[in-house]
Design a protein around this motif. Structure first.
Motif, PDB file in Angstrom:
ATOM      1  N   ASP A 191       8.388 -30.918 -11.697  1.00 13.18           N
ATOM      2  CA  ASP A 191       9.060 -31.242 -10.618  1.00 13.18           C
ATOM      3  C   ASP A 191       7.883 -32.055  -9.581  1.00 13.18           C
ATOM      4  O   ASP A 191       6.819 -32.396 -10.239  1.00 13.18           O
ATOM      5  N   ASP A 192       8.256 -32.758  -8.554  1.00 15.21           N
ATOM      6  CA  ASP A 192       7.423 -33.600  -7.864  1.00 15.21           C
ATOM      7  C   ASP A 192       6.758 -34.570  -8.424  1.00 15.21           C
ATOM      8  O   ASP A 192       5.680 -35.014  -8.167  1.00 15.21           O
ATOM      9  N   GLY A 193       7.449 -35.467  -9.179  1.00 19.62           N
ATOM     10  CA  GLY A 193       6.868 -36.523 -10.030  1.00 19.62           C
ATOM     11  C   GLY A 193       5.762 -36.238 -10.968  1.00 19.62           C
ATOM     12  O   GLY A 193       5.242 -37.087 -11.140  1.00 19.62           O
ATOM     13  N   MET A 194       5.934 -35.070 -11.530  1.00 15.92           N
ATOM     14  CA  MET A 194       4.731 -34.844 -12.601  1.00 15.92           C
ATOM     15  C   MET A 194       5.369 -34.418 -13.809  1.00 15.92           C
ATOM     16  O   MET A 194       6.590 -34.449 -14.095  1.00 15.92           O
ATOM     17  N   ALA A 195       4.674 -34.240 -14.945  1.00 13.20           N
ATOM     18  CA  ALA A 195       5.055 -34.075 -16.280  1.00 13.20           C
ATOM     19  C   ALA A 195       3.961 -33.260 -16.985  1.00 13.20           C
ATOM     20  O   ALA A 195       2.806 -33.601 -16.832  1.00 13.20           O
ATOM     21  N   TRP A 196       4.539 -32.445 -18.133  1.00 12.21           N
ATOM     22  CA  TRP A 196       3.508 -32.011 -18.860  1.00 12.21           C
ATOM     23  C   TRP A 196       3.485 -32.956 -20.301  1.00 12.21           C
ATOM     24  O   TRP A 196       4.536 -33.165 -20.987  1.00 12.21           O
ATOM     25  N   LEU A 197       2.117 -32.988 -20.678  1.00 11.35           N
ATOM     26  CA  LEU A 197       2.161 -33.930 -22.040  1.00 11.35           C
ATOM     27  C   LEU A 197       1.563 -32.944 -22.990  1.00 11.35           C
ATOM     28  O   LEU A 197       0.176 -32.507 -22.650  1.00 11.35           O
TER      29      LEU A 197
END
Length: 431
Positions: A191-197
């Motif tokens: 959410d909120d323009g984030m991501a998991w790498l």
């Protein structure tokens, strides 16, 4: 008037000429432990009755000539979920655990019924035993039960993992090769323009990457104007290194930092050409194939190579000459413990402070037998929380913690430091 004193109520003692006895029962913590023991006993009973419910339903279905086992078990799961006010998924887990404990691991159920272990410990044992080959299960369960009687959940989870790894060490090289083929990098939206790498990598490389990011983050955090947390600094350094591919944008003190990983290798394994020789251990991760360990021990920079065979040149003490342990001694203290040496703590030693068990200002030496890694929180508890901590005589780094309530807890180090003894009558010579 005569009084019959029930011995089950506690120990009775008379104070002076009082007519009434004073009973010394469990203290407040003891009462909590009693309730926890009862919960373990009740959990065992619940598993027995859940499995009886399942078997009764299957038996009734067989008598009615209904052989659709899957439908019957789904019906039981629904009924159990409704009665216990839980989801069907949770009810299914209970049914599976009950079947495993009653039929495959009765010794675990017996220990639970006598409060020799907890429900959570029992669940972990079932999960671990079900995940290995059937011929290895009995030995694993017996060893796991012995540990479950006194180890907290965090410590027990790591111990159980090591037991599984030890039991399956003969096939480690083959399994590692198969797992290596699945290495990959994955992006998951958040959410909120984030991501998991996420990256699925060999444990050695993963530890090295995390270690380098931590070292860079700590170097940046030393700036008095820095306001980011260590997690934020690690994430930012990760992005800078991968996006820009260089460290020029970092302050001078954060450049040139390289990864360091401790790899523990049995010395004789380096001389054995067999791929199934005793395995090596990566600090904080677990075993790696001995072939990979030999590569790391061949001279690659950045690897702290520790041989589990007595060696000379080990810095064990600087006495009262200085407060801060020299680098070699700090590394040895952390390697020995592997984790924070507080009861049940899982924080890696690499992130801990080195504590003088007997404080320096009280005459404690800067020596291996007076040092232990403690995380910041437990370091504070040791000094200001009313606990007493001492090194166990002959314990090889074990600490005894005595709580404000007077209870004692022994915390064992992960590894033992090689012992030096006199050889051939020549006192002090290492063997």
């Amino acid at each position: 008037m005569n009084f019959d004193i029930d011995s089950s109520m506690g120990d009775a003692s008379w104070e002076g000429d009082q007519a009434w006895p004073v009973f010394e029962g469990p203290d407040a913590l003891g009462l909590i432990v009693e309730v926890d023991d009862m919960m373990a006993v009740f959990a065992a009973q619940r598993f027995v009755r859940i499995d009886a419910l399942r078997r009764e339903a299957l038996a009734d279905a067989a008598l009615a000539d209904r052989s659709v086992t899957e439908v019957v078990e789904r019906s039981v799961r629904l009924e159990l979920a409704a009665a216990l006010r839980v989801t069907e998924h949770a009810a299914g887990i209970l049914l599976a655990q009950a079947e495993a404990l009653v039929h495959r691991y009765p010794t675990v159920l017996e220990a639970l019924s006598h409060a020799q272990t907890t429900e959570h410990h029992a669940e972990l044992i079932v999960e671990a035993a079900d995940g290995i080959e059937p011929e290895l299960r009995d030995a694993l369960v017996a060893r796991a039960l012995a540990l479950a009687e006194y180890e907290s959940m965090g410590v027990f989870r790591r111990s159980l993992r090591r037991l599984v790894e030890s039991a399956r060490s003969d096939t480690l090289a083959e399994r590692h090769e198969a797992a290596l083929a699945a290495r990959r990098v994955v992006v998951e939206p958040a959410d909120d323009g984030m991501a998991w790498l996420s990256a699925f990598l060999p444990a050695v490389e993963a530890r090295a990457i995390h270690g380098r990011l931590t070292a860079i983050g700590k170097a940046l955090a030393a700036d008095e104007h820095e306001e980011r947390s260590l997690d934020q600094l690690r994430a930012d350094a990760f992005g800078d290194l991968l996006v820009d591919g260089e460290t020029d944008a970092l302050p001078a003190q954060a450049r040139g930092i390289r990864a360091t990983v401790a790899v523990t290798v049995p010395a004789l394994a380096l001389l054995d050409d067999s791929p199934t020789a005793p395995g090596a251990i990566v600090e904080g991760s677990g075993p790696i194939p001995i072939v990979r360990a030999r590569e790391l021990c061949g001279g690659a920079d950045g690897w702290m190579r520790i041989l589990t065979h007595p060696e000379t040149g080990m810095v064990l003490s600087v006495g009262r000459e200085q407060y801060r342990p020299p680098p070699a001694l700090r590394r040895l203290v952390r390697w020995r413990a592997d984790r924070c040496m507080a009861p049940g703590c899982a924080i890696p030693a690499s992130r801990c402070e080195i504590d003088h068990t007997i404080a320096w200002e009280h005459g404690g030496p800067t020596a291996l037998d007076n040092l232990a890694p403690l995380c910041k929180g437990h370091h504070t508890v040791k000094h200001h929380g009313g606990w007493n901590v001492r090194q166990v005589d002959g314990g090889g780094g074990a600490l005894e913690w005595t709580s404000p309530a007077g209870r004692r807890y022994i915390v064992e180090p992960e590894r033992r430091v090689p012992v030096f003894r006199a050889s051939g009558g020549d006192s002090g010579a290492p063997f």
